[in-house]
Design a protein around this motif. Structure first.
Motif, PDB file in Angstrom:
ATOM      1  N   LEU A 188       0.824  -1.209   0.000  1.00 49.19           N
ATOM      2  CA  LEU A 188       0.000   0.000   0.000  1.00 49.19           C
ATOM      3  C   LEU A 188       0.861   1.262   0.000  1.00 49.19           C
ATOM      4  N   TYR A 189       1.947   1.232   0.723  1.00 48.64           N
ATOM      5  CA  TYR A 189       2.877   2.366   0.781  1.00 48.64           C
ATOM      6  C   TYR A 189       3.412   2.680  -0.619  1.00 48.64           C
ATOM      7  N   VAL A 190       3.848   1.653  -1.317  1.00 53.66           N
ATOM      8  CA  VAL A 190       4.378   1.838  -2.673  1.00 53.66           C
ATOM      9  C   VAL A 190       3.274   2.291  -3.628  1.00 53.66           C
ATOM     10  N   LEU A 191       2.087   1.724  -3.493  1.00 53.68           N
ATOM     11  CA  LEU A 191       0.977   2.117  -4.363  1.00 53.68           C
ATOM     12  C   LEU A 191       0.567   3.571  -4.151  1.00 53.68           C
ATOM     13  N   ILE A 192       0.730   4.079  -2.955  1.00 58.01           N
ATOM     14  CA  ILE A 192       0.421   5.483  -2.691  1.00 58.01           C
ATOM     15  C   ILE A 192       1.539   6.380  -3.223  1.00 58.01           C
ATOM     16  N   ILE A 193       2.777   5.927  -3.099  1.00 53.71           N
ATOM     17  CA  ILE A 193       3.904   6.740  -3.567  1.00 53.71           C
ATOM     18  C   ILE A 193       3.861   6.932  -5.082  1.00 53.71           C
ATOM     19  N   PHE A 194       3.492   5.914  -5.850  1.00 56.66           N
ATOM     20  CA  PHE A 194       3.530   6.020  -7.314  1.00 56.66           C
ATOM     21  C   PHE A 194       2.779   7.233  -7.858  1.00 56.66           C
ATOM     22  N   PRO A 195       1.500   7.389  -7.590  1.00 58.46           N
ATOM     23  CA  PRO A 195       0.818   8.559  -8.158  1.00 58.46           C
ATOM     24  C   PRO A 195       1.273   9.880  -7.535  1.00 58.46           C
ATOM     25  N   MET A 196       1.568   9.850  -6.234  1.00 56.56           N
ATOM     26  CA  MET A 196       2.012  11.071  -5.569  1.00 56.56           C
ATOM     27  C   MET A 196       3.325  11.567  -6.150  1.00 56.56           C
ATOM     28  N   TYR A 197       4.227  10.643  -6.437  1.00 56.64           N
ATOM     29  CA  TYR A 197       5.534  11.006  -6.980  1.00 56.64           C
ATOM     30  C   TYR A 197       5.379  11.769  -8.287  1.00 56.64           C
ATOM     31  N   LYS A 198       4.507  11.290  -9.145  1.00 58.70           N
ATOM     32  CA  LYS A 198       4.326  11.922 -10.447  1.00 58.70           C
ATOM     33  C   LYS A 198       3.750  13.326 -10.318  1.00 58.70           C
ATOM     34  N   VAL A 199       2.762  13.486  -9.460  1.00 62.30           N
ATOM     35  CA  VAL A 199       2.153  14.805  -9.256  1.00 62.30           C
ATOM     36  C   VAL A 199       3.158  15.770  -8.637  1.00 62.30           C
ATOM     37  N   ILE A 200       3.848  15.309  -7.607  1.00 63.04           N
ATOM     38  CA  ILE A 200       4.827  16.163  -6.930  1.00 63.04           C
ATOM     39  C   ILE A 200       5.981  16.505  -7.872  1.00 63.04           C
ATOM     40  N   LEU A 201       6.379  15.562  -8.711  1.00 59.82           N
ATOM     41  CA  LEU A 201       7.469  15.806  -9.662  1.00 59.82           C
ATOM     42  C   LEU A 201       7.124  16.957 -10.600  1.00 59.82           C
ATOM     43  N   ILE A 202       5.918  16.957 -11.115  1.00 55.60           N
ATOM     44  CA  ILE A 202       5.508  18.034 -12.022  1.00 55.60           C
ATOM     45  C   ILE A 202       5.397  19.357 -11.258  1.00 55.60           C
ATOM     46  N   CYS A 203       4.846  19.322 -10.064  1.00 50.17           N
ATOM     47  CA  CYS A 203       4.701  20.558  -9.267  1.00 50.17           C
ATOM     48  C   CYS A 203       6.052  21.170  -8.917  1.00 50.17           C
ATOM     49  N   ILE A 204       6.948  20.373  -8.369  1.00 50.06           N
ATOM     50  CA  ILE A 204       8.256  20.897  -7.976  1.00 50.06           C
ATOM     51  C   ILE A 204       9.073  21.262  -9.211  1.00 50.06           C
ATOM     52  N   GLY A 205       8.967  20.457 -10.265  1.00 48.03           N
ATOM     53  CA  GLY A 205       9.652  20.797 -11.519  1.00 48.03           C
ATOM     54  C   GLY A 205       9.190  22.125 -12.072  1.00 48.03           C
ATOM     55  N   THR A 206       7.903  22.404 -11.947  1.00 49.26           N
ATOM     56  CA  THR A 206       7.360  23.682 -12.406  1.00 49.26           C
ATOM     57  C   THR A 206       7.909  24.825 -11.558  1.00 49.26           C
ATOM     58  N   LEU A 207       7.982  24.624 -10.243  1.00 48.35           N
ATOM     59  CA  LEU A 207       8.541  25.662  -9.365  1.00 48.35           C
ATOM     60  C   LEU A 207       9.991  25.990  -9.719  1.00 48.35           C
ATOM     61  N   PHE A 208      10.713  24.991 -10.205  1.00 50.66           N
ATOM     62  CA  PHE A 208      12.111  25.194 -10.579  1.00 50.66           C
ATOM     63  C   PHE A 208      12.269  25.577 -12.056  1.00 50.66           C
ATOM     64  N   GLY A 209      11.158  25.812 -12.742  1.00 48.08           N
ATOM     65  CA  GLY A 209      11.216  26.273 -14.123  1.00 48.08           C
ATOM     66  C   GLY A 209      11.478  25.194 -15.157  1.00 48.08           C
ATOM     67  N   GLN A 210      11.218  23.940 -14.820  1.00 40.20           N
ATOM     68  CA  GLN A 210      11.492  22.827 -15.731  1.00 40.20           C
ATOM     69  C   GLN A 210      10.235  22.010 -16.009  1.00 40.20           C
ATOM     70  N   ARG A 211       9.083  22.672 -16.104  1.00 41.20           N
ATOM     71  CA  ARG A 211       7.811  21.982 -16.269  1.00 41.20           C
ATOM     72  C   ARG A 211       7.785  21.091 -17.511  1.00 41.20           C
ATOM     73  N   GLU A 212       8.240  21.607 -18.633  1.00 43.45           N
ATOM     74  CA  GLU A 212       8.180  20.836 -19.876  1.00 43.45           C
ATOM     75  C   GLU A 212       9.000  19.542 -19.771  1.00 43.45           C
ATOM     76  N   PHE A 213      10.190  19.640 -19.218  1.00 46.66           N
ATOM     77  CA  PHE A 213      11.034  18.455 -19.066  1.00 46.66           C
ATOM     78  C   PHE A 213      10.327  17.404 -18.212  1.00 46.66           C
ATOM     79  N   PHE A 214       9.785  17.817 -17.061  1.00 50.18           N
ATOM     80  CA  PHE A 214       9.179  16.850 -16.158  1.00 50.18           C
ATOM     81  C   PHE A 214       7.833  16.346 -16.655  1.00 50.18           C
TER      82      PHE A 214
END
Length: 106
Positions: A56-82
């Motif tokens: 369950l821990y891994v199943l929760i991390i999978f979707p969260m990781y993708k959303v957080i990756l795009i959010c933090i990538g956008t904050l750092f100015g790399q939205r398109e890459f992520f």
């Protein structure tokens, strides 16, 4: 660094550093946030079978990781890459149907 720049299609060493920092922050954040979510759902490490807890821990991390990756990538100015990175990851996992396809203009 040159191999990463070439592989990812980047133009500067600074971009590579930013992207590596975003990956580090995202992984830590996703793991940190997943535990309170499990607790909120009533799934606690000591009270649940270890195998079930970790699945369950891994199943929760999978979707969260993708959303957080795009959010933090956008904050750092790399939205398109992520965004492209997440789309590629989802496609390889067989979940490419989740994101909308780009329209191809003729």
């Amino acid at each position: 660094m040159e191999k990463l720049k070439q592989r990812w299609g980047l133009t500067s060493n600074f971009q590579v550093v930013i992207i590596l920092v975003v990956f580090a922050i995202t992984g830590s954040t996703a793991a940190f946030i997943s535990k309170p979510i499990l607790t909120y759902l009533g799934i606690e490490r000591g009270l649940t079978h270890p195998l079930l807890y970790w699945v369950l821990y891994v199943l929760i991390i999978f979707p969260m990781y993708k959303v957080i990756l795009i959010c933090i990538g956008t904050l750092f100015g790399q939205r398109e890459f992520f965004w492209n990175f997440v789309k590629k990851m989802l496609t390889r996992m067989g979940l490419g149907f989740i994101y909308p396809k780009e329209k191809i203009e003729k």
